[in-house]
Design a protein around this motif. Sequence first.
Motif, PDB file in Angstrom:
ATOM      1  N   UNK A  88       0.826  -1.206   0.000  1.00  0.00           N
ATOM      2  CA  UNK A  88       0.000   0.000   0.000  1.00  0.00           C
ATOM      3  C   UNK A  88       0.860   1.256   0.000  1.00  0.00           C
ATOM      4  N   UNK A  89       2.027   1.209   0.660  1.00  0.00           N
ATOM      5  CA  UNK A  89       2.896   2.366   0.741  1.00  0.00           C
ATOM      6  C   UNK A  89       3.589   2.662  -0.580  1.00  0.00           C
ATOM      7  N   UNK A  90       3.569   1.740  -1.517  1.00  0.00           N
ATOM      8  CA  UNK A  90       4.295   1.895  -2.769  1.00  0.00           C
ATOM      9  C   UNK A  90       3.436   2.481  -3.876  1.00  0.00           C
ATOM     10  N   UNK A  91       2.485   3.339  -3.545  1.00  0.00           N
ATOM     11  CA  UNK A  91       1.654   3.965  -4.570  1.00  0.00           C
ATOM     12  C   UNK A  91       1.887   5.468  -4.555  1.00  0.00           C
ATOM     13  N   UNK A  92       1.551   6.106  -5.657  1.00  0.00           N
ATOM     14  CA  UNK A  92       1.689   7.549  -5.782  1.00  0.00           C
ATOM     15  C   UNK A  92       0.742   8.211  -4.796  1.00  0.00           C
ATOM     16  N   UNK A  93       1.200   9.203  -4.037  1.00  0.00           N
ATOM     17  CA  UNK A  93       0.314   9.850  -3.063  1.00  0.00           C
ATOM     18  C   UNK A  93      -0.812  10.636  -3.739  1.00  0.00           C
ATOM     19  N   UNK A  94      -1.894  10.805  -3.018  1.00  0.00           N
ATOM     20  CA  UNK A  94      -3.043  11.534  -3.543  1.00  0.00           C
ATOM     21  C   UNK A  94      -2.742  13.025  -3.640  1.00  0.00           C
ATOM     22  N   UNK A  95      -3.244  13.655  -4.699  1.00  0.00           N
ATOM     23  CA  UNK A  95      -3.122  15.101  -4.823  1.00  0.00           C
ATOM     24  C   UNK A  95      -4.439  15.736  -4.380  1.00  0.00           C
ATOM     25  N   UNK A  96      -4.422  17.032  -4.164  1.00  0.00           N
ATOM     26  CA  UNK A  96      -5.656  17.723  -3.767  1.00  0.00           C
ATOM     27  C   UNK A  96      -6.722  17.605  -4.849  1.00  0.00           C
ATOM     28  N   UNK A  97      -6.301  17.611  -6.117  1.00  0.00           N
ATOM     29  CA  UNK A  97      -7.267  17.475  -7.202  1.00  0.00           C
ATOM     30  C   UNK A  97      -7.918  16.097  -7.224  1.00  0.00           C
ATOM     31  N   UNK A  98      -7.277  15.098  -6.653  1.00  0.00           N
ATOM     32  CA  UNK A  98      -7.870  13.769  -6.535  1.00  0.00           C
ATOM     33  C   UNK A  98      -8.719  13.658  -5.275  1.00  0.00           C
ATOM     34  N   UNK A  99      -8.295  14.338  -4.216  1.00  0.00           N
ATOM     35  CA  UNK A  99      -9.009  14.247  -2.941  1.00  0.00           C
ATOM     36  C   UNK A  99     -10.368  14.926  -3.013  1.00  0.00           C
ATOM     37  N   UNK A 100     -10.453  16.068  -3.663  1.00  0.00           N
ATOM     38  CA  UNK A 100     -11.715  16.818  -3.691  1.00  0.00           C
ATOM     39  C   UNK A 100     -12.882  16.012  -4.252  1.00  0.00           C
ATOM     40  N   UNK A 101     -12.767  15.398  -5.444  1.00  0.00           N
ATOM     41  CA  UNK A 101     -13.900  14.603  -5.935  1.00  0.00           C
ATOM     42  C   UNK A 101     -14.215  13.402  -5.051  1.00  0.00           C
ATOM     43  N   UNK A 102     -13.170  12.786  -4.493  1.00  0.00           N
ATOM     44  CA  UNK A 102     -13.408  11.653  -3.605  1.00  0.00           C
ATOM     45  C   UNK A 102     -14.140  12.108  -2.348  1.00  0.00           C
ATOM     46  N   UNK A 103     -13.736  13.242  -1.801  1.00  0.00           N
ATOM     47  CA  UNK A 103     -14.403  13.790  -0.618  1.00  0.00           C
ATOM     48  C   UNK A 103     -15.865  14.097  -0.926  1.00  0.00           C
ATOM     49  N   UNK A 104     -16.114  14.688  -2.078  1.00  0.00           N
ATOM     50  CA  UNK A 104     -17.490  14.991  -2.475  1.00  0.00           C
ATOM     51  C   UNK A 104     -18.335  13.726  -2.561  1.00  0.00           C
ATOM     52  N   UNK A 105     -17.761  12.683  -3.165  1.00  0.00           N
ATOM     53  CA  UNK A 105     -18.516  11.439  -3.344  1.00  0.00           C
ATOM     54  C   UNK A 105     -18.698  10.663  -2.052  1.00  0.00           C
TER      55      UNK A 105
END
Length: 79
Positions: free
Chosen positions: A22-39
Amino acid sequence: MRSPISCATTPPERTDPADEQEEAVVPLSLNEIRPMYDRIVLAPARAARTWLALHWNRWRRRHQTQARKSHYRQREHSQ
């Protein structure tokens, strides 16, 4: 509107070897977090879409990680 999720947190200590992947993935960006947070937070009634959003995001981050590693490997061999 800013999301209340902070990206500057440190990950907890993990002892399970399965969690190391799990630690070996690209970290989330704010542009990815916002839609996920909305959903996830703002629209919990859409459970199927929430699962799909999480699944797709996880798949895409794993794919980005593999592409990044491959890219660096290719650049090492060409020099």
